[in-house]
Design a protein around this motif. Structure first.
Motif, PDB file in Angstrom:
ATOM      1  N   ILE A   1       0.869  -1.172   0.000  1.00 15.32           N
ATOM      2  CA  ILE A   1       0.000   0.000   0.000  1.00 15.32           C
ATOM      3  C   ILE A   1       0.903   1.218   0.000  1.00 15.32           C
ATOM      4  CG2 ILE A   1      -1.746   1.311   1.248  1.00 15.32           C
ATOM      5  CD1 ILE A   1      -2.687  -1.323   2.479  1.00 15.32           C
ATOM      6  N   LEU A   2       0.728   2.065  -0.995  1.00 14.12           N
ATOM      7  CA  LEU A   2       1.536   3.268  -1.125  1.00 14.12           C
ATOM      8  C   LEU A   2       0.643   4.490  -1.144  1.00 14.12           C
ATOM      9  CD1 LEU A   2       4.051   2.124  -3.888  1.00 14.12           C
ATOM     10  CD2 LEU A   2       4.390   2.118  -1.430  1.00 14.12           C
ATOM     11  N   GLY A   3       1.069   5.530  -0.446  1.00 16.02           N
ATOM     12  CA  GLY A   3       0.328   6.778  -0.424  1.00 16.02           C
ATOM     13  C   GLY A   3       0.595   7.571  -1.689  1.00 16.02           C
ATOM     14  N   ALA A   4      -0.422   8.213  -2.188  1.00 15.39           N
ATOM     15  CA  ALA A   4      -0.276   9.062  -3.366  1.00 15.39           C
ATOM     16  C   ALA A   4       0.049  10.483  -2.903  1.00 15.39           C
ATOM     17  CB  ALA A   4      -1.549   9.044  -4.193  1.00 15.39           C
TER      18      ALA A   4
ATOM     19  N   LEU B   1       2.055   2.494  -9.171  1.00 14.41           N
ATOM     20  CA  LEU B   1       1.476   1.158  -9.319  1.00 14.41           C
ATOM     21  C   LEU B   1       2.563   0.123  -9.597  1.00 14.41           C
ATOM     22  CD1 LEU B   1      -1.808   1.733 -11.335  1.00 14.41           C
ATOM     23  CD2 LEU B   1      -1.597   0.752  -9.063  1.00 14.41           C
ATOM     24  N   SER B   2       3.509   0.478 -10.444  1.00  9.79           N
ATOM     25  CA  SER B   2       4.611  -0.425 -10.770  1.00  9.79           C
ATOM     26  C   SER B   2       5.440  -0.732  -9.523  1.00  9.79           C
ATOM     27  CB  SER B   2       5.484   0.194 -11.856  1.00  9.79           C
ATOM     28  OG  SER B   2       6.558  -0.646 -12.164  1.00  9.79           O
ATOM     29  N   LYS B   3       5.723   0.300  -8.739  1.00  9.24           N
ATOM     30  CA  LYS B   3       6.493   0.132  -7.506  1.00  9.24           C
ATOM     31  C   LYS B   3       5.746  -0.764  -6.524  1.00  9.24           C
ATOM     32  CE  LYS B   3       8.001   3.349  -4.033  1.00  9.24           C
ATOM     33  NZ  LYS B   3       8.282   4.765  -3.786  1.00  9.24           N
ATOM     34  N   ALA B   4       4.444  -0.532  -6.359  1.00 11.73           N
ATOM     35  CA  ALA B   4       3.632  -1.348  -5.452  1.00 11.73           C
ATOM     36  C   ALA B   4       3.582  -2.799  -5.921  1.00 11.73           C
ATOM     37  CB  ALA B   4       2.219  -0.773  -5.346  1.00 11.73           C
ATOM     38  N   ARG B   5       3.459  -3.006  -7.218  1.00 11.08           N
ATOM     39  CA  ARG B   5       3.414  -4.366  -7.767  1.00 11.08           C
ATOM     40  C   ARG B   5       4.739  -5.095  -7.511  1.00 11.08           C
ATOM     41  NH1 ARG B   5       1.770  -3.042 -12.459  1.00 11.08           N
ATOM     42  NH2 ARG B   5       3.817  -2.945 -13.412  1.00 11.08           N
TER      43      ARG B   5
ATOM     44  N   LEU C   1      -3.836 -10.936  -9.316  1.00  7.62           N
ATOM     45  CA  LEU C   1      -3.445  -9.582  -8.931  1.00  7.62           C
ATOM     46  C   LEU C   1      -4.697  -8.735  -8.757  1.00  7.62           C
ATOM     47  CD1 LEU C   1      -1.074 -10.572 -11.070  1.00  7.62           C
ATOM     48  CD2 LEU C   1      -0.326  -8.263 -10.646  1.00  7.62           C
ATOM     49  N   ASP C   2      -4.741  -7.983  -7.671  1.00  8.18           N
ATOM     50  CA  ASP C   2      -5.856  -7.074  -7.415  1.00  8.18           C
ATOM     51  C   ASP C   2      -5.303  -5.692  -7.121  1.00  8.18           C
ATOM     52  OD1 ASP C   2      -8.170  -8.794  -7.575  1.00  8.18           O
ATOM     53  OD2 ASP C   2      -7.423  -9.735  -5.736  1.00  8.18           O
ATOM     54  N   TYR C   3      -5.939  -4.694  -7.720  1.00 11.81           N
ATOM     55  CA  TYR C   3      -5.574  -3.295  -7.491  1.00 11.81           C
ATOM     56  C   TYR C   3      -6.763  -2.599  -6.847  1.00 11.81           C
ATOM     57  CZ  TYR C   3      -1.872  -4.202 -10.898  1.00 11.81           C
ATOM     58  OH  TYR C   3      -0.795  -4.720 -11.570  1.00 11.81           O
ATOM     59  N   GLU C   4      -6.496  -1.814  -5.827  1.00 18.82           N
ATOM     60  CA  GLU C   4      -7.560  -1.088  -5.132  1.00 18.82           C
ATOM     61  C   GLU C   4      -7.072   0.302  -4.751  1.00 18.82           C
ATOM     62  OE1 GLU C   4     -10.670  -2.183  -4.474  1.00 18.82           O
ATOM     63  OE2 GLU C   4     -10.280  -4.159  -5.286  1.00 18.82           O
ATOM     64  N   VAL C   5      -8.006   1.221  -4.600  1.00 14.31           N
ATOM     65  CA  VAL C   5      -7.727   2.530  -4.036  1.00 14.31           C
ATOM     66  C   VAL C   5      -8.338   2.509  -2.651  1.00 14.31           C
ATOM     67  CG1 VAL C   5      -8.091   5.007  -4.279  1.00 14.31           C
ATOM     68  CG2 VAL C   5      -7.810   3.597  -6.312  1.00 14.31           C
TER      69      VAL C   5
ATOM     70  N   GLY D   1      -8.086   4.107   1.717  1.00 13.57           N
ATOM     71  CA  GLY D   1      -7.769   5.262   2.548  1.00 13.57           C
ATOM     72  C   GLY D   1      -8.791   6.370   2.387  1.00 13.57           C
ATOM     73  N   GLN D   2      -8.609   7.390   3.192  1.00 16.71           N
ATOM     74  CA  GLN D   2      -9.514   8.532   3.164  1.00 16.71           C
ATOM     75  C   GLN D   2      -9.432   9.213   1.807  1.00 16.71           C
ATOM     76  OE1 GLN D   2      -8.586  11.605   5.962  1.00 16.71           O
ATOM     77  NE2 GLN D   2     -10.737  12.154   6.193  1.00 16.71           N
ATOM     78  N   ASN D   3     -10.556   9.368   1.148  1.00 15.02           N
ATOM     79  CA  ASN D   3     -10.642   9.983  -0.182  1.00 15.02           C
ATOM     80  C   ASN D   3      -9.822   9.231  -1.232  1.00 15.02           C
ATOM     81  OD1 ASN D   3     -12.279  12.054   0.839  1.00 15.02           O
ATOM     82  ND2 ASN D   3     -10.478  13.196   1.501  1.00 15.02           N
ATOM     83  N   GLY D   4      -9.626   7.944  -1.042  1.00 18.25           N
ATOM     84  CA  GLY D   4      -8.870   7.161  -2.018  1.00 18.25           C
ATOM     85  C   GLY D   4      -7.444   7.626  -2.163  1.00 18.25           C
ATOM     86  N   SER D   5      -6.807   7.972  -1.049  1.00 17.90           N
ATOM     87  CA  SER D   5      -5.476   8.565  -1.085  1.00 17.90           C
ATOM     88  C   SER D   5      -4.340   7.548  -1.150  1.00 17.90           C
ATOM     89  CB  SER D   5      -5.285   9.461   0.137  1.00 17.90           C
ATOM     90  OG  SER D   5      -5.394   8.683   1.322  1.00 17.90           O
ATOM     91  N   MET D   6      -4.667   6.263  -1.155  1.00 14.59           N
ATOM     92  CA  MET D   6      -3.618   5.243  -1.179  1.00 14.59           C
ATOM     93  C   MET D   6      -3.909   4.204  -2.250  1.00 14.59           C
ATOM     94  SD  MET D   6      -2.959   4.806   2.851  1.00 14.59           S
ATOM     95  CE  MET D   6      -1.189   4.750   2.794  1.00 14.59           C
ATOM     96  N   LEU D   7      -2.838   3.662  -2.806  1.00 18.92           N
ATOM     97  CA  LEU D   7      -2.926   2.619  -3.822  1.00 18.92           C
ATOM     98  C   LEU D   7      -2.531   1.290  -3.196  1.00 18.92           C
ATOM     99  CD1 LEU D   7      -0.972   4.561  -6.566  1.00 18.92           C
ATOM    100  CD2 LEU D   7      -3.446   4.383  -6.369  1.00 18.92           C
ATOM    101  N   MET D   8      -3.320   0.250  -3.432  1.00 21.82           N
ATOM    102  CA  MET D   8      -2.999  -1.058  -2.887  1.00 21.82           C
ATOM    103  C   MET D   8      -2.920  -2.091  -3.998  1.00 21.82           C
ATOM    104  SD  MET D   8      -4.991  -3.479  -0.119  1.00 21.82           S
ATOM    105  CE  MET D   8      -6.287  -4.006  -1.214  1.00 21.82           C
ATOM    106  N   VAL D   9      -1.886  -2.910  -3.922  1.00 23.13           N
ATOM    107  CA  VAL D   9      -1.757  -4.056  -4.811  1.00 23.13           C
ATOM    108  C   VAL D   9      -1.698  -5.295  -3.929  1.00 23.13           C
ATOM    109  CG1 VAL D   9      -0.333  -5.223  -6.529  1.00 23.13           C
ATOM    110  CG2 VAL D   9      -0.506  -2.739  -6.556  1.00 23.13           C
TER     111      VAL D   9
END
Length: 105
Positions: free
Chosen positions: A26-29, A54-58, A82-86, A88-96
């Motif tokens: 999970i990475l913060g944007a 996204l590449s870094k998280a993957r 593989l699953d990708y999700e947004v 956190g609050q207001n979709g502020s984080m990326l999850m792989v």
């Protein structure tokens, strides 16, 4: 380590099933990246900032998946999903999230 989205590996017999393994990241944007991504959305084009995140998280999630498979004595992971999700609050984080079955071939 052999990684495959298929449930079997052609020409190889699965000798042992070690269990399900998962890798997650999970990475913060960044606010500035969000601003430039929004501008890109308005004028068109790809959002390079998000693609890099996204590449870094993957990569992190795959590294975790491999590490957990190795801990179980596996030399391959099959049935990878593989699953990708947004999140956190207001979709502020990326999850792989990556899951599969660790096996010995």
């Amino acid at each position: 380590m052999i990684l495959s989205t298929t449930p079997t590996l052609e020409g190889r017999a699965i000798r042992e099933y070690c269990g399900i393994v998962v890798g997650e990241a999970i990475l913060g944007a960044n606010v500035f990246k969000d601003l430039f991504a929004n501008i890109r959305d308005i004028i068109g084009g790809r959002s390079g900032a998000y693609e890099k995140e996204l590449s870094k998280a993957r990569e992190i999630a795959f590294a975790e998946l491999k590490e957990r498979a190795e801990e179980l004595g596996a030399n391959a992971v099959v049935g990878i999903d593989l699953d990708y999700e947004v999140v956190g609050q207001n979709g502020s984080m990326l999850m792989v999230s990556i899951s599969g079955t660790a096996v010995v071939v």
